[in-house]
Design a protein around this motif. Structure first.
Motif, mmCIF file in Angstrom:
data_model
loop_
_atom_site.group_PDB
_atom_site.id
_atom_site.type_symbol
_atom_site.label_atom_id
_atom_site.label_comp_id
_atom_site.label_asym_id
_atom_site.label_seq_id
_atom_site.Cartn_x
_atom_site.Cartn_y
_atom_site.Cartn_z
ATOM 1 N N MET A 1 0.833 -1.197 0.000
ATOM 2 C CA MET A 1 0.000 0.000 0.000
ATOM 3 C C MET A 1 0.874 1.255 0.000
ATOM 4 O O MET A 1 0.551 2.260 -0.634
ATOM 5 N N VAL A 2 1.978 1.139 0.726
ATOM 6 C CA VAL A 2 2.885 2.290 0.785
ATOM 7 C C VAL A 2 3.511 2.513 -0.600
ATOM 8 O O VAL A 2 3.660 3.648 -1.056
ATOM 9 N N ASP A 3 3.824 1.394 -1.271
ATOM 10 C CA ASP A 3 4.361 1.518 -2.627
ATOM 11 C C ASP A 3 3.365 2.216 -3.539
ATOM 12 O O ASP A 3 3.700 3.041 -4.356
ATOM 13 N N GLN A 4 2.112 1.877 -3.354
ATOM 14 C CA GLN A 4 1.092 2.392 -4.255
ATOM 15 C C GLN A 4 0.606 3.794 -3.847
ATOM 16 O O GLN A 4 0.305 4.618 -4.693
ATOM 17 N N TYR A 5 0.490 3.988 -2.542
ATOM 18 C CA TYR A 5 0.008 5.292 -2.049
ATOM 19 C C TYR A 5 1.027 5.840 -1.064
ATOM 20 O O TYR A 5 0.851 5.715 0.149
ATOM 21 N N PRO A 6 2.085 6.455 -1.544
ATOM 22 C CA PRO A 6 3.215 6.791 -0.653
ATOM 23 C C PRO A 6 2.824 7.689 0.513
ATOM 24 O O PRO A 6 3.427 7.616 1.571
ATOM 25 N N ASP A 7 1.813 8.539 0.340
ATOM 26 C CA ASP A 7 1.506 9.456 1.438
ATOM 27 C C ASP A 7 0.572 8.856 2.482
ATOM 28 O O ASP A 7 0.128 9.536 3.400
ATOM 29 N N ILE A 8 0.278 7.571 2.346
ATOM 30 C CA ILE A 8 -0.704 6.961 3.261
ATOM 31 C C ILE A 8 -0.157 6.853 4.680
ATOM 32 O O ILE A 8 -0.912 6.713 5.649
ATOM 33 N N THR A 9 1.166 6.888 4.818
ATOM 34 C CA THR A 9 1.741 6.653 6.141
ATOM 35 C C THR A 9 1.547 7.844 7.078
ATOM 36 O O THR A 9 1.856 7.747 8.251
ATOM 37 N N ASP A 10 1.041 8.952 6.583
ATOM 38 C CA ASP A 10 0.738 10.075 7.469
ATOM 39 C C ASP A 10 -0.745 10.041 7.820
ATOM 40 O O ASP A 10 -1.600 9.957 6.939
ATOM 41 N N TYR A 11 -1.025 10.107 9.125
ATOM 42 C CA TYR A 11 -2.422 9.966 9.538
ATOM 43 C C TYR A 11 -3.327 11.004 8.902
ATOM 44 O O TYR A 11 -4.508 10.790 8.708
ATOM 45 N N LYS A 12 -2.724 12.166 8.534
ATOM 46 C CA LYS A 12 -3.551 13.245 7.975
ATOM 47 C C LYS A 12 -4.157 12.853 6.646
ATOM 48 O O LYS A 12 -5.177 13.402 6.222
ATOM 49 N N ASN A 13 -3.517 11.918 5.959
ATOM 50 C CA ASN A 13 -4.031 11.510 4.660
ATOM 51 C C ASN A 13 -4.966 10.310 4.732
ATOM 52 O O ASN A 13 -5.455 9.843 3.710
ATOM 53 N N LEU A 14 -5.152 9.798 5.928
ATOM 54 C CA LEU A 14 -5.947 8.563 6.042
ATOM 55 C C LEU A 14 -7.368 8.763 5.540
ATOM 56 O O LEU A 14 -7.938 7.884 4.909
ATOM 57 N N LYS B 1 -3.030 -8.682 -1.690
ATOM 58 C CA LYS B 1 -2.953 -7.253 -2.011
ATOM 59 C C LYS B 1 -4.284 -6.577 -1.713
ATOM 60 O O LYS B 1 -4.873 -5.897 -2.560
ATOM 61 N N LYS B 2 -4.787 -6.837 -0.514
ATOM 62 C CA LYS B 2 -6.014 -6.180 -0.077
ATOM 63 C C LYS B 2 -5.653 -5.086 0.918
ATOM 64 O O LYS B 2 -4.761 -5.294 1.749
ATOM 65 N N PRO B 3 -6.337 -3.964 0.857
ATOM 66 C CA PRO B 3 -6.040 -2.897 1.820
ATOM 67 C C PRO B 3 -6.357 -3.353 3.238
ATOM 68 O O PRO B 3 -7.363 -4.029 3.456
ATOM 69 N N LEU B 4 -5.495 -2.991 4.177
ATOM 70 C CA LEU B 4 -5.784 -3.294 5.574
ATOM 71 C C LEU B 4 -5.038 -2.305 6.469
ATOM 72 O O LEU B 4 -3.846 -2.065 6.278
ATOM 73 N N LEU B 5 -5.765 -1.716 7.382
ATOM 74 C CA LEU B 5 -5.162 -0.844 8.383
ATOM 75 C C LEU B 5 -5.384 -1.537 9.708
ATOM 76 O O LEU B 5 -6.528 -1.849 10.054
ATOM 77 N N PHE B 6 -4.308 -1.812 10.435
ATOM 78 C CA PHE B 6 -4.494 -2.626 11.637
ATOM 79 C C PHE B 6 -3.573 -2.231 12.777
ATOM 80 O O PHE B 6 -2.497 -1.694 12.574
ATOM 81 N N TYR B 7 -4.058 -2.507 13.943
ATOM 82 C CA TYR B 7 -3.323 -2.291 15.191
ATOM 83 C C TYR B 7 -2.331 -3.437 15.337
ATOM 84 O O TYR B 7 -2.726 -4.602 15.212
ATOM 85 N N PHE B 8 -1.073 -3.114 15.587
ATOM 86 C CA PHE B 8 -0.098 -4.207 15.711
ATOM 87 C C PHE B 8 1.074 -3.767 16.571
ATOM 88 O O PHE B 8 1.083 -2.650 17.095
ATOM 89 N N TYR B 9 2.040 -4.638 16.713
ATOM 90 C CA TYR B 9 3.129 -4.332 17.628
ATOM 91 C C TYR B 9 4.393 -5.069 17.224
ATOM 92 O O TYR B 9 4.361 -6.092 16.528
ATOM 93 N N GLU B 10 5.490 -4.503 17.675
ATOM 94 C CA GLU B 10 6.789 -5.148 17.483
ATOM 95 C C GLU B 10 7.438 -5.242 18.859
ATOM 96 O O GLU B 10 7.147 -4.415 19.714
#
Lengths: 318, 628, 344
Positions: free
Chosen positions: A130-143, A205-214
């Motif tokens: 998704m980041v490859d396809q929509y580079p600005d998605i990683t900023d919450y403002k664009n969500l 290759k389905k869109p998914l926004l999810f809560y996760f952890y490392e």
């Protein structure tokens, strides 16, 4: 395999019957560390924890000569175990301020035993594609721009944020409200469900926004990218209803029972000294998950290859 | 007289119909007039605080209150003793000895065919490399079932003899059976500690209602003539019980044991969460690693264990009295000697490993990859077309209107008494402060039940009409019913996402086998003479089915619906684990988070109340009209 | 060993607070009205009778007439509401549980319509059940059960189970079970009504034979008039819980107490039941008769050939005394008529 305890418990009942009531921690617990050399480790249900447990168990048994009893438990029940005497140590604790308050401050049955060296990161993630396809998605403002991508049958016309491993208190609902995001939280209900959904999102290759952890072994398989939320500042999450900032990094720590700490055995010292990096843990997790090794095999392999890391954990004079 | 009766009957039916129409119109009108936006449930209702308070009280008093000092704690020690004894027994036999013992028990109780199944099944544990885990699971199951029989049979006997005991027990058993284990598992470990005793007691709570209910049924069904005859000969109360009632109820009591075993086995996975040893731990661990194949091996072992235990107990129940007698003791003695000899032989368990993990992972991987688009489409259609509208109607109905409608329709369908109970249950849900969640869950549950009944009836009809189909279906049903749902939850999540539909599929898989079985049996029980009469009157097979067999099997169908409801409700919590949210998630969260305990337990009670509501509403069909 | 029973003013009322019915004005209400007003059902209403030692006493009535309730009241399988019952002079209602159990164990046995056998026991153990609960040892009770099976003609079936036997054979087991405790009084509750007609006749013969052989007092419930007439020394007719008539078969057929009984016995071939007493007339003055007189107790049918062959009327005697005469003219109406007859 269970151990045979018939005779012991029969004798116990007789003794107790003779002297009156039985308290809930009487007799059940295998003796605490020191006396007979048994250490009761809680094993919480995620692979990262199992990696910690595998290595600590290996060292306790092979290097210090203890017997380790692993108890597969959810977090809260592990804490209860401090009180009933059935758990000596928790090796990877994620915050849990409420439990610390109850068991360390109020009941005084547990104490902290220092950091594991791992940093716990919690946040919102999307698959790499998704980041490859929509580079600005990683900023919450664009969500909000991409909200329609994340629509599902469960999200009531909004974008879906898949969240809710019930073992954590999350701020997701408040975050969405306070950041005015056109999203709704769908509670997955389990870590396994989130992982499976994440795997599918990568594979299909389905869109998914999810809560996760490392740290998390899944990152060894697939790439996921964290969304940037307004940065965390101390105290910005004080009121759970008004949170509008990212999750803090957690210093993952170890908790041991007060009895175990007071005995100050070499086992306690080793657990106290135990400290490694996220990479170390991910490596062992990868052995366990993707290479099909048993806990012992994985620990042995890591121990053989990382003597410099574990040598300092071994208490002096043992 | 005949003419008059002929007139009133249709008139009564018409009046009933008019009443129905009026009620439906009124319901729609009231809904349109009063529907609300449906405020979200608070997470701090009075009920939650109350339950949390109870928990804290228990927590504070468990080492001081005499109730715990002299009651609960001795109970735990007693259970521990039992578990250890069973364990010593089973492990003491060793691998070969236990395989032989399983065969011997099956031979004595159920004949040589079942003995072969038992030996094969127990050997399979070894081949799967799950020997020790299987024995641990067997230890827990046997301990829980022993306790269930020891306590449940006497209680069932008492309930059969004393009506008020039966009436008092009924709601208690409802709660025990429907209340999700997750809701009380965490505080139970405080009382009974982590591990086997708590696991056995949790299992007991879930399984013993079946023991009690079926035992009671069995005793109540004992022919009154035989009891009267024995009384007339001067039997004392005790003689009546031991020489007449219990022996005559024996087949039903064995069936009770059978059902208890099945229920107990289905608890095994969940108790692994409190460190109960056995196959459940393999499944939970496999789940953490999202490794369906490994979970499948352990699940298969559980299925095999269930099938073996089921065949032994049903065989024992069916056994005709004439085949008993002296020869049985000869067989038993011989079997015992054989077991001892085999147990003493130095046979190890070094068997070639047989694992399905690889192929299963390949298969599920392929399915997940290639079926996704189709399954996604199905999910979206059902969700948008059925689930969402139903859910929005239910959640936007004010609670008081819902209670009124339950009372009104309940009275029409099941009579005043059942309607009152159902309406009270609905009001109780509102009182728990979980109205929205309960209505969301209700929508999911209703869709699951409809789906389950539709598929169940179609398969049941087929199975009743074609023996080959029935024979082929049986192992599928066995597996679907006993395979722990954790095993197939993950592929379901992969295909349907974390969604209500996944919960529906899980509930469906769990609930449809009994529906198929009950429908099949209901149809097969239609007297041959009636079918013959219909055929000789020239009915086509279709007419026979619709006009004769299905109407006459109504009792069986309704029982199926009733069982379906209970089983679907049991899956609500698992739905909470895969994205269905609502009550199921509340319960799961309550298990995981200390501070959510009150809400979790309240959600558990809400599920129980939903169960009572649905049960009382459908039950009316049983009693109100027609033969069962 | 025989036994007598007397029953006085026996009532059994089912329903809420049954004791309020007996002895009040409610007691005289018709059944339907009583049920309407109180919700109670009076199954047995003010029944009194006495059974003599060695007698076969039949209670007959349609279904719902209260006959099964009545017989169960005798040993308190159903607790009577009021009235007195005594067996061999001992008041049954006054007995405590232990005494009552003794009565059931040793003195009274019952045979049931649906047999009431225990399916999990062999035939032999079914028959021995009554002895077993008395605490009699295995060898002894098997011996006696075996004898009983011989008595009822079931030799060789000892080790079979009830479900393997036909209905008739099962009822023989029930009979043997009742006989095994050697009771002085046997109660039969419609024992043969579930059986095929041919088997029923066999069983009736069997009962008569047993009665002749072992000479017990028998109380026999039936809805079958033919059976009642065949077996009964005396018959009590019960209707809606009330005793309508008690009498010999002859009394019932010849002089029904009311239309109900008359209706009941209408189809009975009168000549089979009535004796000459019922059709004889007074001798005419100076009438010449046949040489050989007939006893008054002769059943009409048996006298038919004699009377039809005779040229002259035949004298009817009781002992040596001539009580009347019969001729063909008197005979024919009895053979064809269903009309009510009164003794001359």
């Amino acid at each position: 395999m269970m151990r045979l305890r018939t005779v012991a418990s029969a004798a116990l009942i007789l003794t107790l019957a003779a002297c009156g009531g039985a308290t809930s921690d009487a007799g059940e617990s295998t003796p605490s560390a020191g006396a007979k050399g048994t250490v009761n480790l809680a094993v919480n249900p995620w692979v990262g924890y199992e990696s910690d447990a595998a290595v600590v168990t290996y060292l306790l048994e092979k290097k210090l000569g203890y017997t380790v009893e692993k108890k597969e438990l959810k977090e809260e029940i592990s804490w209860q175990g401090f009180e009933t005497g059935e758990v000596d140590a928790i090796l990877e604790n994620w915050g849990h301020a409420d439990l610390k308050k109850t068991y360390i401050e109020q009941k005084k049955v547990a104490v902290e035993a220092g950091s594991t060296g791992n940093t716990g990161i919690i946040g919102w993630y999307v698959p790499q594609w998704m980041v490859d396809q929509y580079p600005d998605i990683t900023d919450y403002k664009n969500l909000n721009k991409y909200a329609s991508l994340f629509k599902t049958s469960e999200s009531k016309g909004k974008g879906q944020l898949l969240g809710g491993d019930p073992s954590y208190v999350t701020n997701d609902v408040a975050l969405i409200n306070n950041l005015k995001l056109d999203y709704t939280v769908v509670f997955s209900g389990s870590e396994a469900a989130i992982i499976k959904a994440a795997q599918q999102a990568g594979a299909q290759k389905k869109p998914l926004l999810f809560y996760f952890y490392e740290p998390q072994w899944l990152f060894a398989q697939e790439k996921f990218v964290r969304i940037k939320l307004p940065p965390y500042t101390a105290g910005c999450d004080a009121d759970p209803k008004k949170v509008a900032c990212d999750y803090p990094d957690y210093d993952l720590d170890k908790i041991v029972s007060k009895k175990f700490a007071d005995a100050n055995s070499t086992a306690y010292q080793l657990i106290k000294n135990f400290k490694w990096t996220n990479d170390d843990q991910n490596l062992v997790s990868d052995y366990l998950t993707n290479q099909g090794m048993s806990a012992d095999q994985a620990a042995e392999k890591w121990v053989n290859e990382h003597e410099a890391t574990w040598k300092p954990w071994i208490p002096a004079g043992s | 007289m005949v003419a008059v009766a002929g007139e009133t009957a249709p008139r009564r039916v018409t009046r009933r119909r008019v009443l129905w129409v009026l009620l439906v119109v009124a319901a729609v009108g009231a809904y349109l007039g009063f529907r609300t936006a449906g405020a979200a449930d608070s997470d701090d209702a009075a009920a939650f605080r109350f339950f949390t308070g109870v928990r804290n009280w228990v927590d504070d008093n468990r080492d001081t209150s005499p109730l715990f000092l002299y009651g609960v704690n001795y109970l735990r020690l007693g259970v521990r003793l039992l578990v250890d004894a069973v364990q010593a027994g089973l492990y003491g036999l060793g691998f070969a000895g236990l395989v032989a013992a399983a065969g011997a028990v099956a031979l004595v109780l159920a004949g040589w065919r079942t003995a072969l199944v038992a030996v094969g099944g127990f050997l399979a544990f070894g081949f799967l490399g799950l020997w020790a885990e299987s024995v641990d699971t067997l230890v827990l199951t046997v301990s829980a079932v022993l306790l269930a029989v020891l306590t449940g049979v006497p209680i069932g006997v008492l309930a059969a003899r004393v009506n008020w005991v039966s009436a008092t027990l009924r709601p208690v058993l409802d709660v025990m059976q429907i209340m999700p284990t997750f809701a009380y598992l965490a505080p139970m470990t405080l009382l009974f500690l982590i591990g086997e005793p708590a696991a056995v007691i949790a299992t007991l709570i879930y399984a013993v209602p079946a023991t009690i209910r079926i035992t009671e049924l069995g005793l109540r069904e004992v022919s009154p003539t035989s009891v009267e005859a024995a009384t007339a000969l001067g039997s004392t109360g005790r003689q009546l019980l031991t020489k007449v009632r219990l022996p005559m109820a024996r087949p039903t009591i064995v069936l009770a044991v059978n059902q208890t075993i099945m229920m107990a086995l289905s608890m095994v996975v969940i108790t692994a969460l409190i460190d109960a040893p056995g196959l459940g731990q393999n499944i939970i661990r496999a789940l953490e690693r999202v490794n369906v194949g490994v979970a499948f091996d352990a699940g298969l072992a559980i299925v095999i264990m269930a099938v073996v235990l089921d065949r032994i107990t049903t065989g024992a129940a069916r056994r005709r009295p004439a085949t008993r007698g002296r020869s049985r003791w000869v067989v038993a003695g011989g079997a015992l000697v054989a077991v001892v000899v085999v147990a003493l032989l130095p046979i190890g368990q070094d068997l070639p490993r047989l694992s399905f993990a690889g192929p299963v992972n390949d298969l599920t991987g392929w399915i997940e990859l290639h079926w996704y688009d189709a399954t996604e489409w199905i999910k979206n259609v059902v969700s948008a077309g059925l689930l969402d509208p139903l859910e929005s109607v239910l959640t936007s109905t004010p609670w008081w209107l819902f209670v009124l409608l339950v009372a009104a329709f309940g009275t029409l369908v099941s009579g005043v008494r059942s309607a009152a109970v159902a309406a009270l249950a609905a009001a109780g849900i509102a009182g728990l402060g979980l109205w929205q969640h309960a209505m969301q869950t209700l929508a999911t549950v209703l869709v699951t039940i409809v789906l389950t009944m539709a598929v169940g009836i179609v398969l049941g009809v087929w199975s009743a009409r074609h023996d080959w189909f029935a024979a082929g279906l049986r192992p599928v049903l066995d597996a679907a019913q006993t395979m722990p749902s954790f095993v197939y939850l993950l592929p379901a999540v992969a295909l349907f996402g974390a969604s209500r539909f996944t919960a529906i599929m899980a509930g469906f898989v769990y609930a449809f086998p009994p529906v198929v079985r009950l429908v099949d049996r209901g149809l097969r029980d239609v007297p041959a003479t009636v079918v013959e009469a219909a055929v000789s009157a020239g009915s086509t097979p279709r007419q026979l089915l619709w006009k004769v067999q299905l109407p006459m099997a109504r009792g069986g169908l309704l029982l199926a619906a009733n069982q379906g409801i209970v089983l679907v409700l049991a899956m609500v919590v698992l739905g909470g684990l895969v994205g269905a949210g609502a009550l199921g998630y509340d319960v799961v969260a309550g298990f995981s988070q200390r501070e959510d305990f009150g809400q979790g337990l309240a959600a558990g009670f809400a599920i129980v109340l939903l169960g009572i509501l649905l049960d009382r509403l459908t039950q009316g069909f049983h009693h109100a009209k027609g033969p069962r | 060993m025989t036994s007598t029973i007397t029953v006085e003013h026996l009532w059994k009322v089912f329903g809420p607070k049954p004791e309020r019915v007996v002895g009040t004005e409610l007691a005289s209400l018709p059944r339907a009205e009583l049920r309407e007003r109180t919700g109670c059902l009076a199954a047995v209403r003010d029944v009194s009778f006495a059974v003599e030692a060695g007698e076969v006493f039949v209670v007959m009535g349609l279904s719902g007439s209260g006959k099964s309730t009545l017989v169960r009241c005798l040993t308190r399988l159903i607790e009577p509401t009021s009235g007195e019952i005594s067996i061999d002079g001992e008041a049954v209602r006054a007995m405590n549980a232990r005494r009552l159990r003794d009565l059931r164990r040793h003195r009274v046995a019952m045979v049931f319509q649906h047999f009431g056998l225990l399916p999990h026991r062999s035939v032999l153990d079914n028959v021995g059940y009554g002895l077993e609960i008395q605490g009699i040892g295995r060898a002894e009770r098997h011996r006696r059960a075996g004898e009983m099976l011989t008595l009822v003609g079931l030799d060789g079936h000892e080790n079979q189970y009830p479900e393997q036997l036909s209905g008739g054979m099962q009822q023989r087991v029930g009979l043997a079970r009742a006989l095994a405790i050697d009771p002085a009084l046997l109660l039969f509750d419609e024992p043969f009504s579930a059986l095929d007609p041919l088997i029923r006749r066999d069983m009736q013969t069997e009962v008569r034979r047993l009665h002749a052989e072992v000479g017990k007092t028998l109380v026999f419930i039936t809805h079958d008039l033919a059976e009642a007439l065949t077996l009964g020394d005396r018959i009590a007719v019960l209707r809606d819980g009330e005793l309508v008539q008690v009498g010999t078969p002859e009394d019932l057929v010849g002089a029904p107490a009311d239309d109900y009984v008359a209706d009941f016995v209408r189809d009975v071939p009168r000549s089979d039941v009535l004796t000459l007493r019922w059709i004889m007339r007074d001798p005419l003055a100076g009438e010449t008769c046949e040489d050989q007189p007939l006893p008054a107790t002769t059943v009409i049918r048996d006298a038919v050939p004699r009377i039809l062959r005779a040229k002259l009327p035949v004298q009817v005697v009781e002992g040596d005394r001539v009580v009347g005469v019969v001729d063909a003219d008197r005979l024919l109406p009895a053979l064809i008529s269903h009309h009510r007859q009164v003794p001359a």
